[in-house]
Design an enzyme around this catalytic site. Structure first.
Site, PDB file in Angstrom:
ATOM      1  CG  ASN A  10      -5.384 -12.593  -4.388  1.00 20.98           C
ATOM      2  OD1 ASN A  10      -4.222 -12.108  -3.778  1.00 20.98           O
ATOM      3  ND2 ASN A  10      -5.460 -11.991  -5.766  1.00 20.98           N
ATOM      4  CD1 TRP A  11      -5.946 -12.628   2.128  1.00 25.60           C
ATOM      5  CD2 TRP A  11      -4.791 -11.954   3.616  1.00 25.60           C
ATOM      6  NE1 TRP A  11      -6.320 -13.639   3.227  1.00 25.60           N
ATOM      7  CE2 TRP A  11      -5.651 -12.976   4.253  1.00 25.60           C
ATOM      8  CE3 TRP A  11      -3.889 -11.424   4.573  1.00 25.60           C
ATOM      9  CZ2 TRP A  11      -5.576 -13.443   5.433  1.00 25.60           C
ATOM     10  CZ3 TRP A  11      -3.727 -11.831   5.881  1.00 25.60           C
ATOM     11  CH2 TRP A  11      -4.374 -12.934   6.335  1.00 25.60           C
ATOM     12  CE  LYS A  12      -7.239  -8.982  -6.034  1.00 26.99           C
ATOM     13  NZ  LYS A  12      -7.859  -8.236  -6.943  1.00 26.99           N
ATOM     14  CG  HIS A  97      -4.302 -12.013  -9.920  1.00 28.22           C
ATOM     15  ND1 HIS A  97      -4.802 -10.751 -10.383  1.00 28.22           N
ATOM     16  CD2 HIS A  97      -5.644 -12.105  -9.219  1.00 28.22           C
ATOM     17  CE1 HIS A  97      -5.857 -10.382  -9.768  1.00 28.22           C
ATOM     18  NE2 HIS A  97      -6.377 -11.467  -9.137  1.00 28.22           N
ATOM     19  CD  GLU A  99      -5.554  -7.087  -8.977  1.00 29.28           C
ATOM     20  OE1 GLU A  99      -4.581  -7.737  -7.888  1.00 29.28           O
ATOM     21  OE2 GLU A  99      -6.419  -7.120  -8.839  1.00 29.28           O
ATOM     22  CD  GLU A 169      -9.472 -14.174  -9.989  1.00 30.64           C
ATOM     23  OE1 GLU A 169      -9.855 -14.026  -8.991  1.00 30.64           O
ATOM     24  OE2 GLU A 169      -8.113 -13.542 -10.578  1.00 30.64           O
ATOM     25  N   GLY A 175     -12.489  -6.609  -8.650  1.00 35.34           N
ATOM     26  CA  GLY A 175     -12.670  -5.297  -7.587  1.00 35.34           C
ATOM     27  C   GLY A 175     -13.762  -4.351  -8.298  1.00 35.34           C
ATOM     28  CB  SER A 215     -17.276  -8.545  -7.585  1.00 35.15           C
ATOM     29  OG  SER A 215     -16.559  -7.314  -8.139  1.00 35.15           O
ATOM     30  N   GLY A 236     -11.103 -11.773  -3.506  1.00 31.97           N
ATOM     31  CA  GLY A 236     -10.097 -10.783  -3.113  1.00 31.97           C
ATOM     32  C   GLY A 236     -10.762 -10.040  -2.153  1.00 31.97           C
ATOM     33  N   GLY A 237     -11.392  -8.874  -2.211  1.00 33.78           N
ATOM     34  CA  GLY A 237     -11.836  -7.788  -1.305  1.00 33.78           C
ATOM     35  C   GLY A 237     -12.636  -8.576  -0.129  1.00 33.78           C
TER      36      GLY A 237
END
Ligand code: PGA
Length: 252
Positions: A10-12, A97, A99, A169, A175, A215, A236-237
């Site tokens: 997930n590149w956000k 998600h 966010e 999640e 994150g 994470s 993510g990251g």
């Protein structure tokens, strides 16, 4: 359908156009060495999807989006529909998600419509659920996750439900560098699978892929993926570096 091992990126809201193409190119190149039974999914920002697909289409990597509209078309300025995503080569969409829930007030009602749009347009929903830190600290995590599932994916028919993926999640792990322990992940994944078995039967529950997100990185993926009910990760990251993303997909 058999339960699949999946690593989804997930590149956000990251990468400009040249960076996105470089990242996709690197992932395609490095993915040649990952085990055949592991499926790779990537979800770049909307604007890069079409060109990302041109690079990905010769590989087995699946392309998806991070959101879609609850409507199919019309006067909804700024929205992107599931059918548009399908038309540029997407095969899945991340929905629910934390966010999106937090910054865009997405609730069970709108997410139910979005999941419906995705399924109507032959996109596989990757449905996210997970509790906040206070909810875990007060022991409410199972209650919260059960409600998130009840409101949306447990409204689906058996046939529809078989097409989805669930990502657990915990919000406090996203994150933050603070990942759930393998035991915490396993406990929640087993709980989710038990709920699915009760609702749709053991076979469907056994075939469902449940991904862990929050994470997850090369250093902790192995112990997470070693858990019986953890079928992969939503990353993510660490999905923004091809080396890390590929290292995670070699962690089963
Ligand atoms: P993270 O994000 O890996 O950067 O914690 C995971 C996610 O939000 O899907």
């Amino acid at each position: 359908m058999m339960r699949k091992q999946i690593v989804a990126g997930n590149w956000k809201m990251n990468t400009n156009y040249p960076e996105a193409l470089d990242l996709i190119t690197a992932i395609v190149k490095e993915s040649k060495n990952i085990p055949e039974e592991v499926a790779l999914y990537v979800a770049p920002p909307f604007v890069h999807l079409s060109d990302a697909y041109k690079i990905l289409k010769e590989s087995t990597i699946k392309l998806g989006a991070q959101n879609c509209s609850w409507e199919n078309s019309g006067a909804y300025t700024g929205e992107v529909s599931a059918s548009m995503l399908k038309s540029v080569g997407c095969s899945f969409v991340i929905l629910g998600h934390s966010e999106r829930r937090k910054y865009f007030n997405e609730d069970g009602a709108v997410l139910t419509k979005k999941v419906g749009q995705a399924l109507d347009n032959h996109l596989q929903p990757v449905f996210c659920c997970g509790e906040q830190l206070e909810e875990r600290e007060s022991g409410k995590q199972e209650e919260v996750v059960e409600k998130q599932l009840e409101e949306v994916v447990f409204t689906l028919s058996k046939e529809q439900f078989q097409k989805i993926i669930i990502a657990y999640e915990p919000v406090w792990a996203i994150g933050t560098g603070r990942t759930a322990s393998p035991e915490q992940a396993q406990e929640m994944h087993a709980f989710i699978r038990k709920l699915v078995a009760k609702k749709y039967g053991e076979d469907i529950a056994g075939d469902l892929s449940i991904l862990y997100g929050g994470s997850c990185k090369p250093g902790n993926a192995k112990e997470l993926f070693a858990q019986e009910d953890v079928d992969g990760g939503l990353i993510g990251g660490a999905s923004l570096k091809a080396d890390d993303f590929i290292a995670i997909s070699r962690s089963f």
